[in-house]
Design an enzyme around this catalytic site. Structure first.
Site: not given
Length: 437
Positions: A273-275, A277-278
């Site tokens: 959910h992070c790498i 997208i962020d």
């Protein structure tokens, strides 16, 4: 010191504060358990009535959180609800809602904004609101602060607003919620003071920073650092493969340098959910300032190309055996985004499956952590996990190792699969049936 601040600090320090957690997923649920462990009563909020029902029945829906922990939390006061009017009952409101990208790879802030609008009528003096969702610098001040001010409450005196980015690493046994340092940035000094008190109750180390923007940018730097370095090693993987060099051997050799090098390993793409997208939160926000973040966007291009690269290696391997991808039976091993977890968010395995299916092959999967392909916003397969053994492996034209779960028997797989496309470096010795991807 205002009366509201003094009262809230006393409640937090004495464990009398009621903690409200909005969003009971991979971030919110571990946080709930941690506050429960330190003696705080926790009220959990979620729009998903099925999740709420499971929790109130003492059941967990996240693999690495056993149901016994939910039952124990219930016995000491935890309950979950879909009734947001109950926000007025809690002293701290921690927002752990999704911040995905839309189809144009722009931040979708609808979950944060909708949540702010839903809780706004029930806010009162003596509460602290903490946003934990990863987002672009300025979100807390631009989206939450004005909505809270619309209540008539004075931020920093009557009600307190902070940003404190989540830091979770599911499947990493070396760290847990308590032991991962917590960044806290407040809209005012008083907000920061209350935020530090909120998290010191549950986290071993709290790191205050000067503003919510600094805290928001810190989270992005952490994950962009990882995304850029994975993009670098994925690009080097392609070059090394063309030169007949094992990139995993290269990384391991470089990692013996005791300074100035951190090992990152290549794979079939980015997941979680992070790498993946962020970085796009920052590239999107940077445009507002007339800036083009070329370095970040280039790494994104490299990482997004990896599923196609893996499928290209599959086609190459089948061709060498006189077969076309169309009409072949392909088994994907591991569809969670990382090893030893059940988290499917942004998993590159799913994109690999879609590409294979679009080219006319029949695709199946095996994942001991994901027994049935879950409902996803943008992807759907009506599949369940296949059991694998010597005879079943021989029925596939090729298998792809997409996620290297420890539960797979790689020795048995290596001996019985006709063709293995290995995107995780599990087979380091040369084997006639292995193609490195």
């Amino acid at each position: 010191m205002s009366n509201a601040k003094n009262s809230l600090l006393n409640k937090l320090k004495s464990s009398e504060a009621i903690i409200g957690i909005v969003g009971l997923g991979y971030v919110g649920l571990p946080l709930m358990l941690r506050y429960n462990d330190v003696g705080c009563r926790v009220l959990g909020f979620d729009i998903d009535s099925e999740k709420v029902g499971k929790l109130n029945s003492g059941k967990s829906y996240i693999e690495h959180i056993p149901s016994e922990k939910i039952t124990k939390a219930q016995s000491t006061g935890f309950e979950a609800t879909t009734t947001f009017e109950r926000i007025s009952e809690v002293d701290a409101i921690i927002l752990c809602v999704p911040t995905p990208l839309n189809k144009h790879r722009e931040p979708d802030m609808s979950f944060v904004i909708d949540t702010a609008e839903v809780i706004k009528p029930f806010l009162r003096a003596g509460q602290i609101i903490s946003l934990e969702s990863t987002t672009y610098p300025g979100t807390t001040e631009e989206e939450l602060l004005p909505r809270i001010r619309e209540t008539g409450l004075t931020v920093g005196e009557e009600i307190f607003l902070i940003y404190s980015p989540e830091r979770e690493d599911p499947g990493n046994l070396n760290f847990e919620t308590r032991t991962i340092p917590k960044i806290v940035g407040g809209c005012t000094e008083s907000c920061k003071d209350v935020g530090v008190a909120l998290y010191l109750k549950a986290i071993d180390e709290v790191v205050p920073v000067s503003s919510t923007k600094v805290a928001e940018m810190t989270k992005l730097l952490e994950n962009i650092h990882r995304a850029v370095n994975i993009g670098l090693v994925n690009e080097m993987k392609v070059v090394a493969d063309r030169m007949g060099i094992d990139i995993f051997e290269v990384v391991e050799a470089a990692a013996t340098k005791p300074f100035g090098f951190t090992p990152y390993y290549p794979g079939p793409g980015l997941g979680g959910h992070c790498i993946p997208i962020d970085p796009f939160y920052l590239t999107w926000k940077a445009r507002e300032y007339g800036l083009h973040t070329r370095f970040i966007e280039l790494s994104g291009e490299v990482n997004r190309a990896m599923p196609e690269y893996v499928v290209g290696k599959l086609i190459e391997g089948l061709n060498e055996r006189g077969k076309a991808l169309k009409g072949s039976k392909i088994l994907v091993l591991g569809i969670a985004y990382k090893k030893n977890v059940d988290d499917m968010r942004e998993s590159p395995s799913v994109e690999i499956m879609e590409i294979i299916e679009s080219k006319g092959a029949k695709v199946a999967y095996s994942d001991p952590h994901v027994p049935t392909f879950p409902q996803m916003r943008e992807h759907h397969f009506d599949l369940t996990s296949e059991d694998i053994g010597p005879s079943s492996l021989k029925s596939y034209d090729a298998i792809i190792i997409a996620t290297d779960h420890d539960k797979f028997d790689y020795d048995m797989i290596g001996k019985n699969a006709a063709l293995i496309v290995d995107s995780r470096g599990k087979y380091r010795d040369s084997q006639h049936n292995v193609i490195k991807a």
